[in-house]
Write an enzyme that holds these catalytic residues in place. Structure first.
Site: not given
Lengths: 492, 425, 124
Positions: A51, A251, A414
């Site tokens: 952040h 948030k 994958c």
């Protein structure tokens, strides 16, 4: 009884980063983790964001730690060989009503000392074409970034191990050994260990560790469960981090393109008393979808390839800064009630971001209490990254396979994870001994088939490399074995 | 073996579709034909399908999966098809360049004149049906359990609940019972069976295994290993019906909730995918939108019988051989085939009427909903009926086929599109 | 004895037709909805139900630890548990060829158990 200078309880990102920070000094350090692997709690089930620090309550420890830690990530990610992308983040206002909120958010960001700018709806649509066309503007925080949070845990603990830290998994703290008001060791389910210091980094259980030392009786963790959904790379591609305009408690539900290339959506926020309740719910799914589609309307639940939930270690500690009325702050302290205890508690978001600063703060707390920390002569901050076949170009892949043919055999189709990578993790400094441990390290089994193709093969490789019967191989430790018996073993 | 730089036809996958395609390519004149298979032996998923029921159409025999595969493996070797086993294709380009890797041969690229995609299909997972609850060990797809029980030789649990009444799910219910496990329940969210009725009889009824239609899993319970599941009845819109919840203790939940064609390689190559079938758009020779790239079997759409997969493989292989020898057919007109009433999808998506001069063209389709009454399967041009066929019923679990005959050639040639429909008689 | 009508789902082919069988004791009088094979099946199913059985036996020296096997013809349904118990005790060695007889005249039924695939000798 084995004797340590410092025992860290908890192998989440806080414990792992603290172990690494302490490994540079001439100290005997042990980290214990109750699960079969490090990083199995909130550290591997979160939004994967470093952040910028616009959001925490100004004046709180959360805001301070976030501000100090954010710039540390460039160096840390380089030293640890993990992917980190400083891509910035957007708080996206949808509709004219929300546009007004951006100014307040900008002010909060300013008072936290975080760079941000308000950009126009047009600019937002240009930077992220998938954004809701009803966007009215956004607050851009350029210093935010994206990391693989589990890689941060594993790389820091490996670096700590390289530098002499010991780690014990499936080792649960059960109580303190005290002499009067001084901690002299701990009891665990694997026996007793003597030490001079205990660092409490026990996440959702950090309150219980405090209480075991008869300290901080009023402190309580009430976990908040957050559910996440991971989407198929083939269905949707996005490189940005999009937040909604936040609510009072969180948030909000965000949409981001993760370092692995998948879009991640979530989390919601559900308080729970159960510290093990990591279930996903149909209500959660509905809530997350509503939130995600508000930001990116084209997102469809049909492209979900994985889902998980994490528990935020939400505490009830009051912010110690005078004049700041905030009651969910981090606890980063040397206990004044007993000797030898450092508490790192209530570390919820932005805990991942803050981890390197919190680890640094532990060093300061030790020094403040008169501990003389002597640098190790041969401390090496570099943790060499292991090869990831799928991240290489064709020439690099060819070179790797030529050097070690085991990298030529694809086990997970994958995600294109090779046998070589799996074996490397099984024999890494902190050995991956379960399916999930390999999955979190290599990203195997996270694709569309969710491991249905690779699972029998990985069980086979684990059994072979660890010299165990296949029936002993588990998903995530004792009690989670895959196989019950041989097909033809006649039941009693 | 040595890997050549160039091949006439490269087939990706050695299941029934790939084997048939390679054999047909070779028999129809292609010289160097290579199959690339990611497993350590050829045969594909048939090797773990040890139950019988295969080959009723092709061999007029009731064979187990491995026997069915073995016949084609033997034939492939006999006609000179080359194999690269334990090898994974990393990507395919539009101009047929294939990059692959294996432990034995390392990393290599080869050039093919034609490519047949035969990667088959994969199972839908817990996340794709978004099953709530914790994430313990013991939630497996039926196919993974099948591999463990039948090939690797391990039982993945003692007490099972199976979600989904697909064929693999029901067949696994019987297999697990045979090997001493207890299957507590089979749950199916739809109001009808999704697999074949005969599997319901032979796999569930024979062993008194209860099937609950219009039921699903509301919650998975257990921290380390599954301890129970919470089942719930659903209404017509799949909403839970409150008060119908039931906790079923079990240590394993098997999922048989559908198959999806495996087309990641196809996508990378630029092959266009039909969102309904999840497989490539194909013509009657199973050529995709990219000239020289064909696809065969479950990679195109999920078949209910292996015999049809073989047939599709034979057609794709023959088409690939024809391309290798005659080059691309330029300016040949193709006619789209559209899904009409009650039809969910049709394969092929378009057809070349010239091919009809040589042979029948089979049009295959699935219905949206079961029609438990006599029906007509109709092929129309504009509003006019070209051809129709009677069937006693039509069910989503069973593919419906109608052949176009060389006799229809002139009318088809003149058409701008064909429509197929299934209507009550 | 009174005539009895009952539904039997035919498993002969994938169609799975529902046959309406009318019988008088052990004697089937009429079968509606079935083809020729279906009618035979109904007769058999009511008097002496049989099923194809596919399972596996332990294998030594092969690529895998199990060899898939099957019954050459449908096997008496009530005796299937007995057959399975027997198969659990069998172990055979490579090489095995396709359709090789693994057990002859199993449980005196006159039915043979065959290998469903070949299995080569794997060394090391």
């Amino acid at each position: 009884m084995k004797n340590y200078d410092i025992i860290i309880i908890g192998g989440g990102v806080i414990g792992c980063m603290t172990a690494r920070a302490l490994s540079r000094f001439d100290l005997k350090v042990l980290l214990i983790e109750q699960e079969s692997d490090i990083g199995m709690g909130a550290s591997s089930a979160n939004s994967a964001i470093i952040h910028a620090g616009h959001d925490p309550m100004p004046g709180s420890l959360k805001a301070e730690m976030n501000r100090i830690a954010n710039p540390m990530w460039d160096q840390i990610s380089t030293e640890l060989g993990i992917s980190f992308r400083r891509c910035g983040a957007y708080i996206v206002a949808i509709g004219e009503d929300e546009f007004g909120c951006l100014t307040a958010l900008k002010e909060r960001s300013d008072s936290n000392g975080v760079t941000s700018e308000i950009i126009s709806a047009e600019e937002m649509r240009r930077r992220e074409p998938l954004v809701n066309p009803a966007v009215s503007g956004a607050l851009f925080t350029p210093t935010a970034g994206m990391v693989d949070p589990f890689a941060a845990c594993v790389a820091s603990i490996e670096n700590a191990i390289q530098n002499g830290v010991e780690v014990l998994t499936e080792t649960a703290f059960t109580g303190f050994i005290m002499e009067g008001k001084t901690i002299t060791g701990i009891h665990t389910n694997q026996g007793d260990f003597a030490c001079r210091w205990v660092v409490n980094a026990a996440g959702t259980y950090s309150d219980e560790v405090m209480h075991a030392a008869e300290t901080c009786q009023d402190f309580k963790i009430t976990p908040r469960r957050g559910e996440y959904y991971l989407l198929d790379k083939a269905e949707i591609e996005m490189n940005n981090i999009l937040f909604p305009v936040p609510s009072a408690v969180s948030k909000g539900i965000l949409v981001l393109g993760s370092t692995h290339g998948n879009v991640l959506v979530g989390p919601n926020s559900q308080s729970t008393e159960d510290k093990e309740n990591k279930s996903v719910t149909s209500e959660g799914l509905a809530e997350i979808w509503q939130g995600a589609q508000k930001l990116v309307p084209s997102i469809s639940p049909r492209s979900v390839i994985a889902m998980f939930a994490g528990l935020r270690a939400t505490g009830n500690a009051a912010c110690l800064t005078p004049g700041v009325n905030y009651n969910n702050d981090f606890v980063i302290e040397r206990s004044v009630e007993v000797n030898g205890l450092i508490n790192l508690a209530g570390i919820e978001s932005p805990g991942l971001t803050a981890a390197p600063a919190i680890a640094q703060r532990v060093i300061e707390l030790l020094q403040d209490s008169g501990e003389t920390l002597i640098d190790k002569q041969n401390w090496n901050p570099i943790r060499p990254a292991r090869p990831h076949f799928n991240h290489m170009n064709r020439e690099e892949q060819a070179d790797l396979v030529a050097k070690d043919p085991r990298y030529g055999r694809i086990v997970c189709r994958c995600e294109m994870i090779t046998e070589g990578e799996i074996i490397a993790e099984i024999h890494a400094p902190l050995p991956a001994r379960t399916y999930d441990a390999i999955k979190r390290r290599t990203w195997l089994g996270t694709g569309r088939c969710l491991g249905s193709f690779d699972m029998p093969r990985v069980v086979d490789i684990l059994a072979h490399e660890l010299n165990l019967p296949a029936t002993a191989i588990s998903k995530k430790g004792a009690g989670s074995e895959f196989l019950q018996r041989q097909t033809k073993e006649v039941e009693a | 073996m040595t890997i050549k730089v160039r091949y006439d036809v490269v087939v990706i996958g050695s299941g029934p579709g790939g084997l048939a395609a390679a054999i047909a390519a070779k028999k129809n004149g292609a010289q160097d034909v290579l199959i690339i298979e990611r497993d350590i032996e050829p045969g594909g998923i048939l090797l773990q399908c040890i139950h019988n029921g295969f080959g009723v159409e092709v061999f007029k025999q009731d064979l187990p999966g491995p026997s069915y595969a073995q016949r084609f493996i033997n034939e492939a070797f006999q006609v000179g098809v080359e194999f690269l086993l334990d090898t994974m294709v990393l990507n395919i380009t539009r101009d047929h360049r294939i990059a692959a890797t294996s432990k034995r041969h390392g990393f290599f690229t080869i050039q093919a004149k034609a490519v047949v995609l035969a990667m088959g299909c994969r199972e839908r997972t817990r996340a794709q049906v978004r099953l709530p609850g914790t994430r313990p060990s013991g939630v497996f797809t039926a196919g993974t359990a099948q591999r463990w029980v039948n090939v690797e030789g391990y039982m993945p649990g003692k007490n099972f609940v199976i979600l989904g009444s697909g064929d693999i799910g029901m067949i696994m219910a019987r297999r697990l019972t045979f090997e001493g496990a207890k299957v507590e329940r089979v749950l199916e969210v739809m109001p009808y069976l999704s697999g074949l009725t005969r599997n319901y009889v032979q796999c569930l009824m024979d062993f008194d295994i209860e099937l609950q239609l219009k039921h699903t899993v509301k919650n998975i319970i257990g921290k380390n290993r599954v301890e129970a599941i919470e089942a719930v009845a659903v209404d017509d819109r799949w909403n839970y019906i409150p008060g119908t919840e039931e906790i079923i203790p079990c240590d394993t939940l098997l999922l048989s909730v559908g198959l999806i064609p495996e087309n990641e390689l196809s996508r990378q190559a630029g092959v266009l995918i039909d969102p309904v079938t999840a497989g490539p758009f194909v013509d009657d020779g199973f050529q995709t939108n990219i000239p020289g790239i064909y696809s065969a079997g479950n990679v195109v759409h999920v078949y209910d019988l292996v015999d049809w997969v073989t047939e599709a493989g034979l057609i794709a292989g023959r088409s690939a051989a024809r391309l290798v020898q005659k080059g691309p057919q330029l300016n040949s007109k193709t006619i789209p085939v559209k899904a009409g009433e009650n039809v969910r999808y049709v394969v092929p998506h378009n057809l070349n009427p010239d091919h009809l001069a040589e042979d029948d063209i089979r049009i295959q389709m699935r219905v949206r909903q079961p029609i438990e009454a006599p029906v007509w399967v109709e092929v129309r041009i504009g509003g006019n009926l070209l051809h129709r066929k009677a069937e006693p019923y039509a069910r989503p679990g069973e593919m419906v086929t109608i052949p176009l005959k060389p006799a229809h050639l002139d009318e088809v040639k003149a058409a701008s599109e064909l429509t197929v429909a299934i209507v009550k008689r | 004895m009174a005539k009895l009508s009952e539904n039997v789902i035919c498993v002969t082919c994938p169609k799975g037709c529902t046959l309406i069988v009318t019988r008088d004791g052990e004697t089937v009088i009429d079968v509606e909805n079935g083809c020729k094979r279906g009618k035979d099946y109904a007769q058999q199913e009511l008097i002496d139900p049989r099923r194809m059985v596919a399972s596996s036996v332990r294998l030594k020296g092969g690529l895998h630890p199990l060899l898939p096997v099957y019954t050459s013809v449908p096997f008496p349904k009530p005796r299937i548990p007995e057959l399975l118990a027997l198969l659990r005790k069998i172990e055979i060695s490579t090489p095995v060829t396709l359709d090789q007889i693994v057990l002859e005249n199993v449980l005196d039924t006159g039915i043979n158990i065959h290998a469903s695939r070949e299995m080569k000798v794997v060394t090391g």
